[in-house]
Design a protein around this motif. Structure first.
Motif, short mmCIF file in Angstrom:
data_model
loop_
_atom_site.label_atom_id
_atom_site.label_comp_id
_atom_site.label_asym_id
_atom_site.label_seq_id
_atom_site.Cartn_x
_atom_site.Cartn_y
_atom_site.Cartn_z
N THR A 133 -6.22 4.55 34.77
CA THR A 133 -7.59 4.10 34.47
C THR A 133 -8.63 5.13 34.90
OG1 THR A 133 -7.70 2.85 36.55
CG2 THR A 133 -6.97 1.65 34.59
N GLU A 140 -12.27 1.37 27.08
CA GLU A 140 -11.94 0.02 27.56
C GLU A 140 -10.44 -0.18 27.64
OE1 GLU A 140 -13.65 -2.63 24.74
OE2 GLU A 140 -12.25 -2.11 23.14
N LEU A 141 -10.07 -1.26 28.27
CA LEU A 141 -8.67 -1.64 28.41
C LEU A 141 -8.48 -3.03 27.82
CD1 LEU A 141 -5.83 -1.13 29.80
CD2 LEU A 141 -6.75 -2.40 31.75
N ASP A 142 -7.42 -3.18 27.05
CA ASP A 142 -7.08 -4.48 26.48
C ASP A 142 -5.56 -4.58 26.48
OD1 ASP A 142 -6.75 -6.84 25.15
OD2 ASP A 142 -8.00 -6.31 23.42
N VAL A 143 -5.00 -5.30 27.44
CA VAL A 143 -3.56 -5.36 27.60
C VAL A 143 -3.12 -6.77 27.92
CG1 VAL A 143 -3.70 -4.80 30.07
CG2 VAL A 143 -1.60 -4.30 28.81
N THR A 144 -1.91 -7.12 27.47
CA THR A 144 -1.33 -8.43 27.77
C THR A 144 -0.01 -8.24 28.49
OG1 THR A 144 -2.35 -9.43 25.82
CG2 THR A 144 -0.47 -10.60 26.80
N SER A 149 -3.77 -11.77 29.62
CA SER A 149 -4.47 -10.58 29.15
C SER A 149 -5.48 -10.08 30.17
CB SER A 149 -5.18 -10.87 27.83
OG SER A 149 -6.18 -11.85 28.00
N VAL A 150 -5.70 -8.77 30.10
CA VAL A 150 -6.75 -8.12 30.89
C VAL A 150 -7.60 -7.31 29.92
CG1 VAL A 150 -7.30 -6.41 32.65
CG2 VAL A 150 -5.37 -7.97 33.00
N LYS A 151 -8.89 -7.62 29.88
CA LYS A 151 -9.83 -6.87 29.08
C LYS A 151 -10.93 -6.36 30.01
CE LYS A 151 -9.07 -9.48 24.81
NZ LYS A 151 -9.69 -10.26 23.71
N ALA A 153 -14.11 -3.09 30.39
CA ALA A 153 -14.81 -1.89 29.93
C ALA A 153 -14.84 -0.87 31.07
CB ALA A 153 -16.23 -2.25 29.50
N ALA A 163 -10.16 -2.69 37.22
CA ALA A 163 -9.27 -2.98 36.10
C ALA A 163 -7.83 -2.68 36.47
CB ALA A 163 -9.69 -2.16 34.88
N THR A 189 -0.69 4.25 25.64
CA THR A 189 -1.86 3.61 25.03
C THR A 189 -3.16 4.24 25.50
OG1 THR A 189 -0.68 1.49 24.87
CG2 THR A 189 -3.08 1.42 24.78
#
Length: 355
Positions: A133, A140-144, A149-151, A153, A163, A189
């Motif tokens: 990170t 941003e981060l968008d992961v499951t 999930s973690v979203k 910015a 994050a 990713t």
């Protein structure tokens, strides 16, 4: 700001002293992780640690954890107001920042190290996500993970660190192999290449430094081989993490090692049994609280203090524990039909002793 001002006032007026005295028969074990020369987020600065040591030497008798474990194991009476210092992981900043201060104040401590980390064979896995990170160009981060999930910015260094911690909390729920695979996928990713070995910011002490500190009164003890979440490991992995780390430490230090720290404090009955079978006589958790002669030696509790002195004095005094017991037990007992004015002092004493 007002809360901090009130807390500072309570410290300078000695408001926490009665709570410290009420807990003087219990053993305080403190836990630290990272250190820095100047103030920095998520680390204890040299000045803050010096303040902690000054306060502790004035109000406690600081003993090595091994000596405390011996007393608990044999039922020997401990002195009043006993404390021990423990440091997890074995980062280089412990040697650079904290160790000189421990020598200056003549304070013993126990350093728990992951042996492959010291051998430069692995990262501490939680740092991988922090590195990702911190170095990604993504916005941003968008992961499951595990259907959660973690979203987030990425706007500041602090938001990136936060994050990473949120993702790490979910990764701790995965079996070891799945956790490592998830980290590889996130590296792809986020477009970041993870170095094979951690860079200096996340680096470990050396074995030469470990031997030096061990000879100067710092107990160097086991924190497994690779720092996995032990309840998530197989029986074979669990035995390996326990026995191989102890063997490696004894090879490098030249003496028996029998103190252990569960990575992230996570343990269960199976892990405790494996700890005993591996030959450890004492193990510390991350469960918050103080210890008595009745505390299981393989489940010792610790207190993780905040850097600023007022919070430190509050957390080490047992103030929060006594407040919780009073809230949960005192008022119920006070309202009992059998309670009279004559029995209130005794009820208060009994409630405090339960804290």
């Amino acid at each position: 700001m007002l809360k901090q001002t009130v807390l500072d006032l309570m410290r300078v007026t000695g408001a926490f002293a009665p709570f410290r005295v009420a807990n003087r028969s219990k053993v305080l074990i403190l836990t630290y992780h990272r250190f820095s020369a100047a103030e920095a987020d998520h680390k204890t600065s040299a000045q803050a640690f010096a303040d902690h040591l000054q306060y502790l030497t004035e109000h406690y008798r600081i003993l090595p954890l091994g000596q405390i474990a011996d007393c608990i194991a044999t039922g020997k009476t401990l002195p009043q107001g006993v404390a021990a210092l423990t440091i997890d992981d074995g980062y280089q900043d412990f040697y650079d920042v904290a160790y000189p201060l421990l020598l200056k104040h003549r304070v013993p401590a126990t350093l728990f190290v992951a042996t492959d980390f010291v051998d430069r064979k692995c990262w501490l896995w939680t740092d991988k996500m922090r590195y990702l990170t911190a170095h990604t160009a993504a916005a941003e981060l968008d992961v499951t993970i595990n259907e959660r999930s973690v979203k987030a910015a990425f706007t500041t260094a602090r938001s990136r660190h936060k994050a990473a911690n949120r993702v790490n909390a979910l990764l701790k729920t995965l079996p070891n192999e799945q956790k490592e695979e998830a980290l590889k996928q996130m590296a792809t990713t986020l477009g970041v290449l993870l170095p094979a070995a951690p860079p200096a910011e996340y680096g470990a002490i050396t074995w030469q430094q470990a031997r030096e500190m061990d000879n100067e009164g710092i107990e160097v003890a086991s924190h497994t081989v690779t720092h996995p979440i032990l309840p998530n490991t197989t029986n074979e992995q669990l035995r390996y993490e326990m026995t191989a780390s102890r063997a490696r430490l004894e090879e490098e230090l030249g003496h028996q090692v029998s103190l252990f720290c569960y990575p992230n404090g996570r343990q269960d009955a199976r892990v405790q049994q494996a700890t005993a079978q591996a030959g450890y006589r004492c193990a510390v958790t991350n469960q918050h609280g103080m210890n008595t002669l009745g505390t299981p030696l393989l489940g010792l509790q610790r207190v993780a203090p905040e850097p600023d002195l007022s919070h430190f004095v509050q957390s080490t005094s047992g103030f929060e524990e006594i407040k919780s017991v009073l809230r949960n037990g005192w008022y119920r007992r006070l309202a009992a039909p059998t309670t009279t004015a004559a029995t209130v002092p005794q009820l208060f004493t009994e409630t405090i002793n339960q804290a």
